[in-house]
Write a protein that holds these residues in place. Structure first.
Motif, PDB file in Angstrom:
ATOM      1  N   ILE A 177      -7.113  14.695  16.317  1.00 51.17           N
ATOM      2  CA  ILE A 177      -7.649  15.939  16.893  1.00 51.17           C
ATOM      3  C   ILE A 177      -7.967  16.927  15.769  1.00 51.17           C
ATOM      4  N   ALA A 178      -7.028  17.078  14.821  1.00 49.64           N
ATOM      5  CA  ALA A 178      -7.239  18.007  13.702  1.00 49.64           C
ATOM      6  C   ALA A 178      -8.366  17.528  12.800  1.00 49.64           C
ATOM      7  N   PHE A 179      -8.432  16.209  12.570  1.00 50.51           N
ATOM      8  CA  PHE A 179      -9.468  15.660  11.693  1.00 50.51           C
ATOM      9  C   PHE A 179     -10.861  15.910  12.269  1.00 50.51           C
ATOM     10  N   ILE A 180     -11.028  15.630  13.548  1.00 52.20           N
ATOM     11  CA  ILE A 180     -12.333  15.843  14.193  1.00 52.20           C
ATOM     12  C   ILE A 180     -12.704  17.318  14.149  1.00 52.20           C
ATOM     13  N   GLY A 181     -11.734  18.166  14.528  1.00 51.32           N
ATOM     14  CA  GLY A 181     -12.005  19.603  14.521  1.00 51.32           C
ATOM     15  C   GLY A 181     -12.313  20.120  13.130  1.00 51.32           C
ATOM     16  N   GLY A 182     -11.564  19.622  12.120  1.00 53.22           N
ATOM     17  CA  GLY A 182     -11.780  20.075  10.750  1.00 53.22           C
ATOM     18  C   GLY A 182     -13.127  19.655  10.202  1.00 53.22           C
ATOM     19  N   VAL A 183     -13.504  18.395  10.423  1.00 55.25           N
ATOM     20  CA  VAL A 183     -14.786  17.897   9.915  1.00 55.25           C
ATOM     21  C   VAL A 183     -15.954  18.612  10.592  1.00 55.25           C
ATOM     22  N   VAL A 184     -15.922  18.670  11.919  1.00 55.16           N
ATOM     23  CA  VAL A 184     -17.009  19.322  12.651  1.00 55.16           C
ATOM     24  C   VAL A 184     -17.066  20.810  12.313  1.00 55.16           C
ATOM     25  N   GLY A 185     -15.900  21.443  12.180  1.00 55.89           N
ATOM     26  CA  GLY A 185     -15.864  22.860  11.819  1.00 55.89           C
ATOM     27  C   GLY A 185     -16.473  23.119  10.458  1.00 55.89           C
ATOM     28  N   ASN A 186     -16.161  22.268   9.490  1.00 56.29           N
ATOM     29  CA  ASN A 186     -16.750  22.407   8.154  1.00 56.29           C
ATOM     30  C   ASN A 186     -18.266  22.234   8.187  1.00 56.29           C
ATOM     31  N   ILE A 187     -18.715  21.270   8.980  1.00 54.97           N
ATOM     32  CA  ILE A 187     -20.159  21.030   9.084  1.00 54.97           C
ATOM     33  C   ILE A 187     -20.861  22.233   9.712  1.00 54.97           C
TER      34      ILE A 187
END
Length: 407
Positions: A330-340
């Motif tokens: 959950i954190a990985f998806i949110g972090g990657v998409v948030g950075n993008i």
């Protein structure tokens, strides 16, 4: 694929029996996403403001400044300084003599800092961004002229127009007698016409820049100077030149770059950025705690599956890892998409400048500047993942502990 990761992936993307769990999981992802994007955007905007402020300061401050470690003035009548003036890395070299003086113009008075420089040094480097009005030609047909700071101009209301438009500078005569019958005899008084006005810049707005010979005559200092200011041909070699000069001059002199000339400005700008980063990180941690609710609800929903796994030989550690990996995902998806998303937002701002300052409210910038730095993205992602990992471990351990075998 490891078994816990396989189950975590299936549970994250499969439809749950209770639809609210899907919603809570989505909220957890969105919370991490928004936190990541906000951190990236704010850091990039602060980078842009930092570059803007430092560029304005850099316009006024020399790349290197040599001054004595003790005392106010020193002599340059040595071979070291003569060789330094001829250094191929140097584009502009000027001796500087400065001190406080009293300035008077049409019955208005102000305490200013007179700064005598070699006139050609102002023309050797592009200083046009320093000027609000006028020009840098402070010596014409052997007649000296002055460039005054914004605060001097504002307080004295000095105009650049007029034939006999002069300001008076007053400086105590060195070696004068305090018991003189007429105290004015112990004060040097010189007139000079203003030729330009500097842009406002804190720390430089009380300057009066004159030819160094005029400053020597006013301050009655004919053999020594206050400092040497240097601009290089290649800014990338400033530190190299600084270290070389410092080694040659020894401990009697200090050679400072721009950051060392005004450490408070640099420290303030950088500390503000990290204070805001810390505040937003705390807010992001609160959003990350949504993962606890998501994992708790998922454990309740999959309680029967866990009992089946236990009956097949799975221990508590394996089951705990399933939910731990789901929280990390959950954190990985949110972090990657948030950075993008943060990167796209910054790129659009850099390209189109849709976030603007109020019309006419700021003459320095029309749009808020951004500076995208890769290390900021790495820092944000690592910060999010570290806290999310800790929260996921705690949530998985506490939630799985509540699963009790059926009697």
């Amino acid at each position: 694929m490891r078994l816990p990761i396989f189950f975590a992936k299936r549970y994250l993307f499969s439809k749950k029996s209770v639809n609210a769990i899907n919603v809570i999981s989505l909220i957890s992802v969105i919370g991490v996403l928004i936190s990541s994007a906000a951190l990236v955007i704010v850091l990039s905007f602060y980078n842009g403001m930092e570059n803007l402020i430092l560029s304005l300061y850099s316009t006024f401050a020399p790349e290197l400044r040599i001054a004595p470690t003790e005392g106010k003035v020193f002599s340059t009548n040595t071979a070291i300084f003569q060789e330094l003036r001829k250094d191929n890395l140097i584009q502009s070299y000027t001796e500087v003599l400065e001190d406080k003086v009293l300035v008077e113009y049409e019955n208005h008075q102000f305490i200013a800092q007179v700064k005598g420089v070699e006139p050609q040094s102002l023309l050797a480097v592009n200083h046009e961004n320093m000027l609000y009005a006028g020009d840098f030609n402070i010596l014409e047909h052997n007649n000296p002229y002055a460039i005054i700071g914004a605060q001097v101009q504002a307080n004295l209301r000095v105009s650049l127009e007029g034939i006999n438009n002069h300001i008076q500078l007053f400086s105590p005569r060195k070696g004068g007698s305090v018991n003189s019958v007429n105290p004015m005899e112990e004060i040097n008084i010189r007139n000079i016409a203003p030729r330009g006005i500097l842009q406002y810049q804190q720390g430089f707005d009380n300057l009066i820049i004159t030819p160094i010979d005029f400053a020597r005559d006013l301050l009655n200092e004919h053999s020594k100077i206050s400092a040497i200011e240097i601009y290089t041909k290649d800014p990338a070699k400033v530190e190299q030149l600084k270290n070389t000069i410092q080694k040659k001059l020894g401990k009697d002199f200090s050679v400072k770059n721009r950051e060392q000339q005004n450490p408070l400005l640099y420290k303030t700008i950088r500390s503000e950025k990290w204070i805001v980063f810390f505040i937003l990180t705390v807010i992001g941690i609160i959003a990350i705690f949504n993962i606890i609710g998501s994992l708790t609800m998922l454990v309740i929903d999959k309680k029967e599956d866990m009992r089946v796994l236990e009956s097949l030989g799975a221990n508590k550690t394996l089951i705990q890892r399933i939910f731990f990996y789901e929280g990390v995902m959950i954190a990985f998806i949110g972090g990657v998409v948030g950075n993008i998303l943060g990167l796209l937002f910054c790129l659009f701002q850099e390209r189109f400048g849709f976030i603007r300052t109020a019309d006419g409210a700021n003459t320095i910038m029309d749009v808020y500047p951004v500076d995208i730095r890769a290390m900021d993205f790495v820092l944000v992602f690592i910060t999010i993942m570290v806290f999310a990992t800790l929260v996921s471990y705690l949530a998985a351990k506490l939630s799985v502990r509540e699963i009790k075998p059926e009697n």
